[in-house]
Design a protein around this motif. Structure first.
Motif, mmCIF file in Angstrom:
data_model
loop_
_atom_site.group_PDB
_atom_site.id
_atom_site.type_symbol
_atom_site.label_atom_id
_atom_site.label_comp_id
_atom_site.label_asym_id
_atom_site.label_seq_id
_atom_site.Cartn_x
_atom_site.Cartn_y
_atom_site.Cartn_z
ATOM 1 N N ASN A 24 0.850 -1.183 0.000
ATOM 2 C CA ASN A 24 0.000 0.000 0.000
ATOM 3 C C ASN A 24 0.887 1.234 0.000
ATOM 4 O O ASN A 24 1.033 1.917 1.002
ATOM 5 C CB ASN A 24 -0.915 -0.005 1.224
ATOM 6 C CG ASN A 24 -1.999 -1.072 1.106
ATOM 7 O OD1 ASN A 24 -2.912 -0.944 0.303
ATOM 8 N ND2 ASN A 24 -1.868 -2.140 1.866
ATOM 9 N N TRP A 65 -11.869 1.559 -2.531
ATOM 10 C CA TRP A 65 -11.031 0.366 -2.365
ATOM 11 C C TRP A 65 -10.936 -0.346 -3.704
ATOM 12 O O TRP A 65 -11.851 -0.270 -4.517
ATOM 13 C CB TRP A 65 -11.576 -0.545 -1.266
ATOM 14 C CG TRP A 65 -13.072 -0.630 -1.190
ATOM 15 C CD1 TRP A 65 -13.922 0.319 -0.701
ATOM 16 C CD2 TRP A 65 -13.917 -1.713 -1.633
ATOM 17 N NE1 TRP A 65 -15.230 -0.105 -0.803
ATOM 18 C CE2 TRP A 65 -15.247 -1.343 -1.358
ATOM 19 C CE3 TRP A 65 -13.659 -2.959 -2.206
ATOM 20 C CZ2 TRP A 65 -16.330 -2.178 -1.658
ATOM 21 C CZ3 TRP A 65 -14.725 -3.792 -2.499
ATOM 22 C CH2 TRP A 65 -16.042 -3.389 -2.222
ATOM 23 N N LEU A 66 -9.826 -1.016 -3.922
ATOM 24 C CA LEU A 66 -9.571 -1.639 -5.216
ATOM 25 C C LEU A 66 -10.714 -2.555 -5.620
ATOM 26 O O LEU A 66 -11.198 -3.366 -4.822
ATOM 27 C CB LEU A 66 -8.291 -2.480 -5.166
ATOM 28 C CG LEU A 66 -6.955 -1.749 -5.184
ATOM 29 C CD1 LEU A 66 -5.823 -2.775 -5.151
ATOM 30 C CD2 LEU A 66 -6.842 -0.842 -6.401
ATOM 31 N N ALA A 67 -11.131 -2.428 -6.857
ATOM 32 C CA ALA A 67 -12.156 -3.307 -7.426
ATOM 33 C C ALA A 67 -13.448 -3.270 -6.610
ATOM 34 O O ALA A 67 -14.135 -4.270 -6.491
ATOM 35 C CB ALA A 67 -11.635 -4.739 -7.553
ATOM 36 N N ALA A 72 -16.900 -5.355 -8.291
ATOM 37 C CA ALA A 72 -17.400 -6.103 -7.130
ATOM 38 C C ALA A 72 -18.903 -6.325 -7.221
ATOM 39 O O ALA A 72 -19.483 -6.943 -6.348
ATOM 40 C CB ALA A 72 -17.073 -5.335 -5.848
ATOM 41 N N TRP A 187 -8.128 -9.277 -7.862
ATOM 42 C CA TRP A 187 -6.979 -9.381 -6.969
ATOM 43 C C TRP A 187 -5.819 -10.096 -7.651
ATOM 44 O O TRP A 187 -4.657 -9.834 -7.344
ATOM 45 C CB TRP A 187 -7.383 -10.078 -5.665
ATOM 46 C CG TRP A 187 -8.409 -9.292 -4.886
ATOM 47 C CD1 TRP A 187 -8.994 -8.107 -5.254
ATOM 48 C CD2 TRP A 187 -8.975 -9.634 -3.626
ATOM 49 N NE1 TRP A 187 -9.880 -7.706 -4.293
ATOM 50 C CE2 TRP A 187 -9.896 -8.618 -3.281
ATOM 51 C CE3 TRP A 187 -8.797 -10.706 -2.745
ATOM 52 C CZ2 TRP A 187 -10.633 -8.645 -2.096
ATOM 53 C CZ3 TRP A 187 -9.530 -10.737 -1.565
ATOM 54 C CH2 TRP A 187 -10.448 -9.706 -1.245
ATOM 55 N N GLN A 202 -4.923 3.483 -3.116
ATOM 56 C CA GLN A 202 -6.349 3.516 -2.786
ATOM 57 C C GLN A 202 -6.684 4.795 -2.028
ATOM 58 O O GLN A 202 -5.814 5.522 -1.596
ATOM 59 C CB GLN A 202 -6.711 2.284 -1.954
ATOM 60 C CG GLN A 202 -6.335 0.979 -2.661
ATOM 61 C CD GLN A 202 -6.754 -0.247 -1.869
ATOM 62 O OE1 GLN A 202 -7.928 -0.501 -1.699
ATOM 63 N NE2 GLN A 202 -5.783 -1.005 -1.395
#
Lengths: 414, 953
Positions: A24, A65-67, A72, A187, A202
């Motif tokens: 991160n 947040w990622l994806a 999602a 991921w 992020q």
């Protein structure tokens, strides 16, 4: 009988994720390429930039947040049985990449080629379906037209009685189509990109795009200014807002699109079924829950929730086709924001601003294209020139009229 | 083994009504008023099932919707997968089994009835606990319309599981008084067994009412089993209470470990002892009451383990008098037992003292999580309340307020006062003047003596191999799974949820969500105040698909539209096709005929004699107003304003991209009055389209558009003998070609019955002499039968849509939606003549000048004739240039849009959209069909009567 992989049994436990996914990092002051949007497309683009083109001084900026956006929220259907040559080109390219993606990413993405049925309910549906099957085959894509009894063989829980309101007159079937597990895909790309040196940042919202003499120079973010040689937009429902920051007006409209799941159920649904006419698309995910896509809200909006009557209508339609679902329970609903273009095809390529690249307009169909668009968009960014597969999907086509109309045939009419 | 754990008295069950039921194959008995869970506990049964991943025994942990463990599959009286034993009301004959992970869908059709109802109110109160009742009473006394929904079978909420007194009476008496007053109020709707499961914008709340489930086999068939309430409220008071929070420790999942509040509920509401020998583990005062009450009821309560060093002095003393050893500053570090808890290991928080206590039940209380689901669904922001260890509403919304323990209130008096205040605020915001004084009852419930502490987990082994500290029991997710996720680089709670699957099970994380959030924050060294919980999504509790589908199933799924002549078609053996919502007669096979034979016969009749069809489904839009002509000029590519009264013009409509979206005729009835026809399937779309332009772009135009599709029966009368038949039914009408020319219309009174007024249009979709006769729908059958009679001498023949298709295709007339697909311009169809060159603007005009529209190699509509006149090309076949099939990708020139066998031509033919089609006329091309290549020749679109000689008869 159609062939294909035997349907996987839903209900199995999911494989564990690896014990390390990504760093991160703090954002650096400058990158060769900044990708705006850390969804599936952004992450895949970053991965192919690094893996194929050796461009690793790359940041993916994600405001949440990622994806966590449409990646999602989608129903994870993967298929390439599109009508037009242009579409089948890029979607089939994606499907071929899906077929090797688990090894490529070294991640268990649970790509399961359980086949997809697209049902026909009217004589015009049948004409359109046969046309599409024929086009697919001539394009080298696996596709078959199935009569109702063959549909029943593949998916025994479908009601093919001629006495229902809109009987199933047949279906197209693509055996190589199927589903994957969306988080695992995202991921997989994210951790592979991270390993190659891509910075995944992020909680970093882009608030402005800087240009100078018609060329992009960087972005302003909630975590400070970041200089960039190139900026690539992968922000689905928020694309038009972002492009406007660089003075580019996009012909896309953002709408809420809902989906839902049930509780975990014993295996009951072996494939993926889609019906445009009564608007149902449903599969049974790996853990055992039924995953169902609902309709699009007709109003524009950015709130990640839709209107409930759409869900109710959806259930009525689903129960016509699948009476056995009557006792299943709705456990969770949600919505994503889809960016719909005028011809229901994506926009991928260059923009009037040098160094600014656009990937948007996927509407309801972005997930299945993830590897294909990642590969082609990376190529476009690296070479400042579209890949042959995304060459037709220019922004200019809305001026020239060279549309790729994937709305399907117009409404049935006599 | 079952044993009697029912107390000899107490509880709210009907002790005189004994209900037999079967669980996991074992025959048991309970009482009316039991839930399946309370009945199992009354029989001494805690274990319901085993867990999904590790197969560990799991028992009843809660008494309500938050239950994470006790999942059951119900077989009788109504088969349903995955319910919680704590929410299934017991009925006689119930058969259920513990469910391991996956529910099972019964293959028997669900024939129960489901429906939906709308309710509108000034104030909606969700929850009939102390706060909700106070709110509803306040709102009702102000004279507002109130809806009060509650998910239990009786009002009272948390009061049902306690023994509080209000105004020195049992709280039950207060609840009864309030309900009685509400029930007597004229504008109050009380809905019990009704769970509000979704809150949406603009005061829209969805609730599920379980109307007959408690009646079991006696449920009347005519009453809907479940009802969806769609409630629209000006103001909403959310008084949904709180869920008790467990504490994580090693082996915290064994049957016999349950929430302390649940044990009180089983005692007070169901008269059930949850065990014989009870340990208690708490972080707050509330579990002291549980310990004392259970001891009072005869259970052995040897220990109360309090994580706090400072314990409540009076409650501790009361415990001591009942033989309960209070252990301040202690925690539970582990448990023993397989199907049932046997021992609890305890230890001083600071280390040192450790002990093991034998008990069959351990009550746990880690504090309370406000049920903020509905508030959060509305977009209300949440705030972390460190004193509670939970998220509470962090703002007030303009149309929703939260009261009672849902807002974080702990004590009963506070809940009631907050409820009354929320009711007052809501009813005021809804525009009412609240009654001067709402008496708030005095609660004897005692204030907390010692501040609660917040404890998420008791440190223990987090080695993944041996970790049994469960965070999400239903998903079998442990603390080590959470730490593995944070170790993998995950910081967002949403990521951890997805990595571990915490919170994704049937309970949607009601007991696990807060624990997971806290443990993640601890691992990251972050402050919960800076973090957000995962999003709360509808539904709050699960809802069956059948309930959501409601009545809109089967024939009610989508209305079947039939014409006024439908019964005649049925009586005369028609086969039907679905066209949009309509049933249209496709053909009328005679004895022994298949569709092919019937269509050839019908075509022949139309070309050689006379035939008629039911064209009533054509969309009809009445357009009136001084600017109607101006509007039509914009809607159609043709010039319509020049159309003279009495005349008819064919017109094409395009979208803004210049692609054909519909076609039809326009007849001018007066200067300011037109009637438009549309294709059957597009009638609603075209009306929407007109309204969209009128309302958004051209609101200055004075035009009204009205659908009149169903007002008329429309009968095309087709064929060389049609004039004779028309003359017979309309003796007063001059039907000669001079008097009644092509593309004109006339009003006439038909010599049918007492004289039927008709509007007759001389138009043709077949190339033959033809009339379209329109009459009031009520007169449709009389007209039809009169035409049949009048045509009998000429062998008049009814025909269906299939024959219509063949006839029009022989003439090269396209069908929008079949020969077009949204990518076809009027020019592509060879209809440049229908595109005005004079008009300054119309919808789609701009697009015709785009580069792509000017390409010479666009796909164009052409005819195709197969080399073999008996070969019928499949519709949807593609056309290629090469006489052998190359390897993919194969260059496709276009596709077959329509294909028929023609009686008139004595051969098969097709229409196709073909690249550079008009330049290819005469070329030989190929259509791949299965593994064959069918040779075809490209032709003009018009194959029959190219001169148009037959139109005038």
């Amino acid at each position: 009988m159609p062939t294909g992989n035997p349907p996987a049994k839903p209900g199995a436990d999911l494989p564990d994720h690896p014990s390390f996914l990504w760093r991160n990092p703090e954002p650096a002051s400058s990158y060769d390429v900044v990708i705006v949007g850390g969804g599936g497309h952004g992450l895949a683009t970053a991965y192919y930039l690094a893996a194929v083109h050796g461009i690793t001084n790359v940041a993916v900026l994600e405001k949440g947040w990622l994806a966590g956006g449409n990646m999602a929220r989608n129903t994870t259907i993967i298929r390439s049985n599109y009508l037009w040559d242009e579409s089948s080109g890029i979607y089939e390219h994606a499907l071929k990449l899906w077929e090797g993606l688990e090894a490529e990413l070294d991640y268990p993405i649970l790509f399961d080629q359980r086949g997809v049925l697209n049902l026909a309910h009217s004589l015009q549906d049948v004409r359109d379906s046969v046309r599409r099957v024929n086009a697919n085959r001539l394009n080298g894509i696996d596709a078959e037209w199935l009569e109702a009894d063959a549909v029943k063989e593949i998916c025994p829980i479908i009601n093919v009685s001629p006495d229902v309101r809109y009987p199933v007159l047949g279906a197209t079937y693509q055996p190589r189509a199927g589903i994957a597990k969306h988080d695992y895909v995202a991921w997989g790309y994210a951790s592979a990109a991270d390993r190659l040196g891509v910075d995944l940042i992020q909680n970093c919202e882009v608030t402005g795009i800087e240009t100078s003499d018609g060329r992009v120079t960087g972005v302003n973010t909630t975590r400070g200014r970041i200089a960039a040689g190139k900026v690539a937009l992968c922000a689905s429902g928020h694309s038009s807002e972002l492009a406007a920051m660089a003075g580019v007006e996009l012909p896309v409209q953002s709408h809420p699109l809902q989906a839902l799941v049930t509780e975990l159920l014993e295996p009951v649904h072996p494939t993926v079924v889609m019906s445009n006419a009564v608007h149902v698309y449903v599969s049974q995910a790996h853990k055992g829950e039924l995953v169902m896509g609902a309709g699009i809200d007709s109003y524009n909006g950015y709130g990640q929730r839709g209107s409930f009557h759409i869900i109710e209508r959806q259930m009525s339609a689903a129960l016509e086709l699948f009476p056995i679902f009557a006792r299943a329970h709705l456990l969770r609903t949600w919505a994503g924001i889809v960016d719909v273009s005028p011809d229901a095809s994506p926009i991928i390529g260059l923009t009037p601003v040098d160094g600014l690249y656009l990937n948007c307009g996927w509407g309801t169909g972005g997930f299945k294209a993830t590897p294909g668009v990642g590969d082609c968009f990376a190529h476009t960014i690296a070479n400042d020139k579209p890949h042959p597969y995304n060459e037709p999907f220019t922004l200019e086509r809305f001026t020239t009229g060279a549309l790729v109309d994937e709305h399907g045939a117009a409404a049935v009419a006599h | 083994m079952s044993a009697d754990f029912r107390l000899p008295s107490g509880g709210r069950i009907d002790r005189d009504t004994r209900l037999r039921f079967t669980f996991n194959g074992q025959s048991l008995a309970g009482r009316k008023g039991d839930t399946l869970a309370s009945a199992l506990l009354a029989n001494g049964l805690h274990q319901v099932t085993t867990s999904i991943k590790y197969g560990r025994p799991r028992g009843i942990m809660a008494a309500g919707v938050e239950e994470p463990n006790a999942l059951v599959q119900v077989a009788e009286p109504f088969s349903e997968p995955m319910l919680t034993a704590t929410t299934v009301e017991l009925c006689d004959g119930l058969v259920a089994d513990g469910l391991v992970g996956h529910g099972r869908l019964d293959t028997e059709p669900d024939t129960a009835r489901y429906d939906a109802k709308h309710a509108h109110c000034d104030v909606l109160v969700v929850g009939a606990g102390p706060a909700g009742l106070a709110a509803a009473l306040t709102a009702a006394r102000a004279g507002s319309r109130v809806v009060l929904v509650d998910d239990q079978n009786e009002a009272g909420g948390s009061l049902l599981g306690r023994d509080d007194y209000l105004d020195e009476r049992s709280s039950d008496a207060w609840v009864c008084d309030v309900i009685a007053e509400l029930a007597a109020a004229p504008d109050v709707l009380l809905l019990d067994r009704t769970t509000a499961f979704g809150a949406y914008q603009d005061g829209f709340v969805l609730a599920l009412q379980r109307r007959t489930d408690d009646l079991g086999f006696d449920a009347p068939r005519h009453v809907s089993r479940h009802r969806i309430w769609r409630i629209r409220a000006k103001q909403t008071v959310i008084a949904t209470g709180a869920h008790e929070r467990p504490i994580v420790f090693s082996d915290n999942d064994r049957p016999g470990i349950m929430l302390a509040g649940a044990a009180r509920t089983y005692l007070h509401r169901y008269g059930v002892q949850v065990g014989r020998r009870i340990g208690v583990f708490t972080t707050n005062d509330s579990a002291y009451h549980a310990a004392i009450e259970l001891a009072e009821a005869g259970m052995d309560v040897p220990v109360l383990i309090d994580a706090r060093h400072t314990v409540p002095p009076k409650l501790s003393a009361e415990c001591a008098t009942r033989g309960i050893d209070v252990y301040p500053g202690h925690v539970v570090t582990g448990t023993e037992g397989q199907e049932r808890l046997t021992d609890v290991h305890i230890r001083s928080i600071t280390g040192g003292h450790a002990d093991t206590v034998v008990c069959d039940t351990l009550l746990v209380s880690g504090g309370w999580n406000p049920a903020v689901h509905l508030f959060s669904q509305l977009g209300g922001s949440l705030r972390y309340a460190p004193e509670l260890g939970a998220y509470v509403p962090g703002e007030s919304l303009s149309s929703a307020r939260v009261a009672g323990s849902a807002a974080g209130a702990i004590e009963l008096m506070a809940c009631i006062e907050q409820g009354a205040e929320a009711g007052r605020a809501a009813v005021t915001a809804a525009g009412f003047r609240p009654a001067a004084e709402i008496p708030v009852p005095f609660a004897d419930a005692r204030a907390d003596e010692a501040a609660a502490t917040v404890l998420w987990r008791v440190p223990g082994s987090e080695n993944a191999e041996e970790d049994t500290q469960f965070v999400d029991l239903q998903r079998d997710v442990t603390v080590s799974d959470v730490t593995r996720a944070t170790g993998a680089g995950l910081e967002s709670l949403e990521h951890v949820k997805r990595y571990t699957t915490i919170g994704t099970a049937h309970d949607q994380g009601k007991t696990s969500g807060m624990l997971a959030a806290a443990i993640v924050a601890e691992e990251l060294g972050a402050d919960l105040a800076d973090r957000r919980p995962t999003t709360f999504r509808p539904p709050y509790t699960s809802v069956s698909f059948a309930a959501l589908g409601g009545r809109d199933r089967g024939e009610l799924y989508d209305p079947i539209r039939v014409t006024a002549l439908h019964d005649w078609h049925v009586a005369h053996g028609a086969e039907f096709e679905d066209v949009g919502q309509w049933k249209r007669a496709r053909h009328y096979p005679r004895q022994g005929e298949d569709m092919h034979a019937a269509v050839l016969r019908e075509c022949r009749a139309a070309r050689e004699g006379v035939a008629l069809m039911d064209g009533s489904t054509l969309g009809k839009i009445d357009l009136q107003g001084p600017d109607a002509a101006e509007l039509l000029d914009m809607l159609y590519t043709n010039m319509m304003s020049t159309l003279k009264v009495g005349r008819i013009r064919y017109g094409v409509m395009c979208g803004i991209d210049g692609m054909v979206i519909d076609d039809g005729t326009v007849i001018r009835l007066a200067d300011d009055h037109f009637l438009l026809t549309t294709t059957t399937g597009n009638a609603a779309m075209v009306l929407d389209w007109i309204e969209e332009w009128l309302q958004t772009e051209w609101p200055h135009l004075r035009v009204f558009a009205t659908s009149v599709t169903e007002h008329w029966v429309t009968v095309p009368l087709v064929g060389p003998k049609s004039r004779d038949v028309l003359a017979a039914v309309a003796p007063d009408l001059d039907v000669s070609n001079d008097a009644f020319g092509f593309m004109t219309w006339q009003d006439a009174v038909l010599d049918v019955a007492d004289g039927i007024p008709a509007r007759i249009c001389r138009i043709s979709f077949s190339g033959e002499l033809a009339y379209e006769i329109n009459v009031n729908a009520w007169d449709g059958l009389a007209l039809w039968e009169a035409l049949i009679n009048a045509g009998e001498p000429y062998g008049i023949t009814p025909y269906g849509t299939e024959t219509m298709h063949v006839l029009r295709a022989e003439k090269g007339y396209p069908i929008v939606g079949q020969d077009t697909d949204g990518t076809v311009t009027p020019q592509d169809l060879g209809m440049s003549w229908a595109v005005s060159k004079k008009k300054a603007d119309f919808i789609g005009k701009r697009s015709f000048s785009r580069a792509e529209n000017l390409r010479p190699d666009r796909k164009q509509l052409v005819g195709l004739v197969p080399a073999d006149p008996t070969v019928l090309l499949p519709e949807g076949a593609h056309i290629i240039e090469s006489d052998h099939l190359p390897e993919p990708p194969v260059r496709m020139l276009g596709h077959v849009t329509s294909s028929y066998d023609s009686a008139a031509l004595g051969r098969t033919f097709a229409l196709a959209l073909l690249r550079s089609g008009r330049d290819r006329i005469g070329e030989k091309l190929y259509a791949p069909v299965d593994d064959q290549l069918v040779p075809v020749t490209v032709t003009e679109t018009v194959l029959y009567d190219k001169e148009g000689a037959r139109r005038d008869g």
